[in-house]
Design an enzyme around this catalytic site. Structure first.
Site, mmCIF file in Angstrom:
data_model
loop_
_atom_site.group_PDB
_atom_site.id
_atom_site.type_symbol
_atom_site.label_atom_id
_atom_site.label_comp_id
_atom_site.label_asym_id
_atom_site.label_seq_id
_atom_site.Cartn_x
_atom_site.Cartn_y
_atom_site.Cartn_z
ATOM 1 N N LYS A 1 64.102 31.233 145.674
ATOM 2 C CA LYS A 1 62.912 30.470 146.148
ATOM 3 C C LYS A 1 63.060 30.372 147.725
ATOM 4 O O LYS A 1 63.813 29.926 148.299
ATOM 5 C CB LYS A 1 63.236 29.144 145.377
ATOM 6 N N ARG B 1 52.851 19.710 146.627
ATOM 7 C CA ARG B 1 53.217 18.168 147.216
ATOM 8 C C ARG B 1 52.101 17.472 147.143
ATOM 9 O O ARG B 1 52.627 15.996 147.141
ATOM 10 C CB ARG B 1 53.853 18.545 148.580
ATOM 11 N N ARG C 1 62.553 22.198 154.386
ATOM 12 C CA ARG C 1 63.389 22.550 153.409
ATOM 13 C C ARG C 1 64.159 24.013 153.813
ATOM 14 O O ARG C 1 64.895 24.525 153.090
ATOM 15 C CB ARG C 1 62.696 22.692 152.246
ATOM 16 N N LYS D 1 60.078 33.055 143.503
ATOM 17 C CA LYS D 1 59.226 32.215 143.850
ATOM 18 C C LYS D 1 58.912 32.031 145.527
ATOM 19 O O LYS D 1 59.802 31.774 146.056
ATOM 20 C CB LYS D 1 59.460 30.535 143.576
ATOM 21 N N TYR E 1 49.240 28.153 137.161
ATOM 22 C CA TYR E 1 48.137 27.051 136.938
ATOM 23 C C TYR E 1 46.804 27.678 136.326
ATOM 24 O O TYR E 1 46.083 27.045 136.100
ATOM 25 C CB TYR E 1 47.883 26.457 138.240
HETATM 26 C C1 PBG Z 1 60.716 21.368 144.000
HETATM 27 C C2 PBG Z 1 59.609 22.356 143.450
HETATM 28 C C3 PBG Z 1 58.560 22.671 144.378
HETATM 29 C C4 PBG Z 1 57.787 23.434 143.550
HETATM 30 C C5 PBG Z 1 58.276 23.661 142.512
HETATM 31 N N1 PBG Z 1 59.557 22.801 142.452
HETATM 32 C C6 PBG Z 1 58.414 22.460 145.590
HETATM 33 C C7 PBG Z 1 59.150 22.329 146.992
HETATM 34 O O1 PBG Z 1 60.190 23.166 146.810
HETATM 35 O O2 PBG Z 1 58.745 21.905 147.876
HETATM 36 C C8 PBG Z 1 56.465 24.170 144.101
HETATM 37 C C9 PBG Z 1 55.500 24.567 143.277
HETATM 38 C C10 PBG Z 1 54.219 24.862 143.505
HETATM 39 O O3 PBG Z 1 53.924 24.953 144.891
HETATM 40 O O4 PBG Z 1 53.437 25.297 142.903
HETATM 41 N N2 PBG Z 1 60.779 20.522 142.778
#
Ligand code: PBG
Length: 326
Positions: free
Chosen positions: A197, A207, A219, A250, A315
């Protein structure tokens, strides 16, 4: 004039020929729908940066799950938006926290007919917006965070999750969660690891959807640097060694190389998350008439599958399922 013996256009002459030789086909069975459920609202709330996506109430979530089931989508992944956030994110493991309440209701609604996945992280639940607990210097404390994830995993499993999906990118999170689940009698609950990720700018609309603002910093200290691909293999192999039943990359479209390399490196099922920013870019350009939204969505999701993903969190799941048929 000499013509080449190989004439690939021969097989592109008709739709039937193209269908016959298609190497990759996106199916409804490949899709997982990400859904948001928010505590303390009376009506579903639209998410402006994700047109067509809402923050659900528990009843509207149940209705959407039923609709997905009717469309033949095999699963969903749930994210919670709590009414109360705190320093540790304790609503993530409160048995009466919004995701746990929603999971129980979804299990009642759809039983085992839909795969119920729960995103496992604390960023939606912490007042500072980070994916873990902070140390005295304000950095995310890896090992202290693992203990929180263990509690969240057990709470999600007890509430009826079929799959826990840790997304916080802490080192050792898969092993920690596996042992907590097994220790609490939930050895049947599977783990889908967000293994590779990246610290992506494409999570912006998400967010908004979960009302997360990172109070200070970013992050990059725990999510991966998008300049790296070999590092992703270290992450993927570590997660499988720790007991991940499935792994995920991801975002999706900007990381097709990571998907392809992961596919070659491991034999567990591989997912990819077509994230909020990827959806929003297509939706925004389509709304202006600049691109054909459904066509671009199909092209991108098929490319993700062609790169090696077995399933895709998107989505577009419901819309795509409607177009593809069950
Ligand atoms: C963290 C999480 C995120 C997403 C899924 N799980 C956000 C992040 O890491 O800041 C992002 C998913 C998306 O953008 O569709 N719980």
């Amino acid at each position: 004039m000499a013509f080449p013996a190989q004439r690939p256009r021969r097989l592109r002459r008709s739709g039937a020929l193209r269908r016959l030789v298609a190497e990759t086909t996106l199916r409804t069975d490949d899709l997982i729908a990400p859904l948001f459920v928010r505590e303390g609202i009376a009506e579903p709330q639209p998410v402006p940066s994700l047109p067509g996506v809402v923050q659900h109430t528990v009843p509207s979530l149940r209705a959407e799950a039923k609709q997905l089931l009717g469309l033949g989508v095999p699963g969903l992944i749930l994210f919670g938006v709590p009414a109360r956030k705190d320093v540790e994110g304790s609503e993530a493991w409160n048995p009466d926290g919004i995701v746990q309440v929603a999971l129980r209701e979804l299990r009642e609604e759809v039983g085992d007919e839909l795969v119920l996945m729960a995103d496992l992280c604390v960023d939606e639940y912490t007042d500072h917006g980070h994916c873990g607990v902070l140390d005295a210097d304000g950095a995310v404390d890896n090992d202290a965070t693992l203990a929180l994830y263990q509690q969240a995993a057990v709470a999600q499993a007890a509430a009826g999750a079929h799959v826990c999906a840790p997304s916080g990118m802490m080192d050792g999170q898969v092993g920690a969660i596996r042992s907590a689940l097994d220790g609490a009698g939930h050895s049947e609950v599977a783990i889908l690891a967000y293994a590779a990720k990246y610290a992506s700018a494409l999570y912006g609309p998400f967010r908004d959807a979960v009302d997360v603002t990172i109070r200070s910093g970013d992050r990059k200290g725990y999510q991966q640097d998008w300049r790296n691909v070999r590092e992703a293999m270290t992450e993927v192999l570590a997660d499988v060694a720790e007991g991940a039943d499935m792994v995920m990359v991801k975002p999706a479209v900007t990381y097709l190389d990571v998907i392809a390399r992961s596919r070659a490196a491991v034999s567990v099922p591989l997912g990819a998350y077509h994230v909020s920013g990827e959806y929003a870019m297509i939706a925004a350009a389509a709304a202006r008439g600049w691109i054909d939204g459904p066509a671009v969505a199909l092209e991108q999701l098929t490319a993700v599958k062609r790169a090696g993903a077995d399933f895709i969190l998107t989505y577009f799941a419901a819309e795509m399922a409607e177009a593809l048929g069950g």
